[in-house]
Design an enzyme around this catalytic site. Sequence first.
Site, PDB file in Angstrom:
ATOM      1  N   HIS A  91      94.973 -31.849 -62.153  1.00 56.33           N
ATOM      2  CA  HIS A  91      94.086 -30.688 -62.093  1.00 56.33           C
ATOM      3  C   HIS A  91      93.980 -30.184 -60.670  1.00 56.33           C
ATOM      4  O   HIS A  91      94.077 -30.941 -59.712  1.00 56.33           O
ATOM      5  CB  HIS A  91      92.695 -31.012 -62.651  1.00 56.33           C
ATOM      6  N   HIS A 149      91.433 -28.126 -58.206  1.00 59.94           N
ATOM      7  CA  HIS A 149      90.079 -27.617 -57.986  1.00 59.94           C
ATOM      8  C   HIS A 149      90.181 -26.306 -57.210  1.00 59.94           C
ATOM      9  O   HIS A 149      90.903 -26.235 -56.209  1.00 59.94           O
ATOM     10  CB  HIS A 149      89.261 -28.564 -57.102  1.00 59.94           C
TER      11      HIS A 149
END
Length: 134
Positions: free
Chosen positions: A100, A102
């Site tokens: 992922h 951010h």
Amino acid sequence: MKNNCIFCAIAAGEIPSFKVYEDELVVAYLDINPFSEGHTLVIPKVHSEGLLDTPDATLAEIIVRVKKVAAHLKAALPCDGFNILQNNGEAAGQTVRHVHFHIVPRTGGDALAFANRPGDREHLKALAARVRLA
Ligand code: 5GP
Ligand code: ZN
């Protein structure tokens, strides 16, 4: 839950999330423990653990989505800039083992601090020589 992975479950809609973007490849949603207003996570729908086991072609497509979502957040929020963070491994602070990115919106004078310490130049020179890609 597939893979016992909370982000796979979010991508599949099995767990609710505050989505800000979705297409065939990625989903982006607000982090539930935000560093700042609008802190967003961009994940691929197909599971991989981190940067190193994610196919190059997928990464290339994800970063375009990260850009798109960041541009949108910058326009939509009081936001003067943003940080992109991408943690790999427990030692680096990765708590969810689904790759992922951010997006952390920043405003001038906010209280967030990513503290830098001056590096030793000779050490940096040697380190760069050791880790440089061919
Ligand atoms: P990491 O530390 O692994 O780079 O970041 C994982 C992030 O996922 C953390 O910032 C954490 O707040 C967020 N997170 C963990 N579980 C959930 C969840 O169920 N929903 C959402 N939206 N974010 C989550
Ligand atoms: Zn997953």
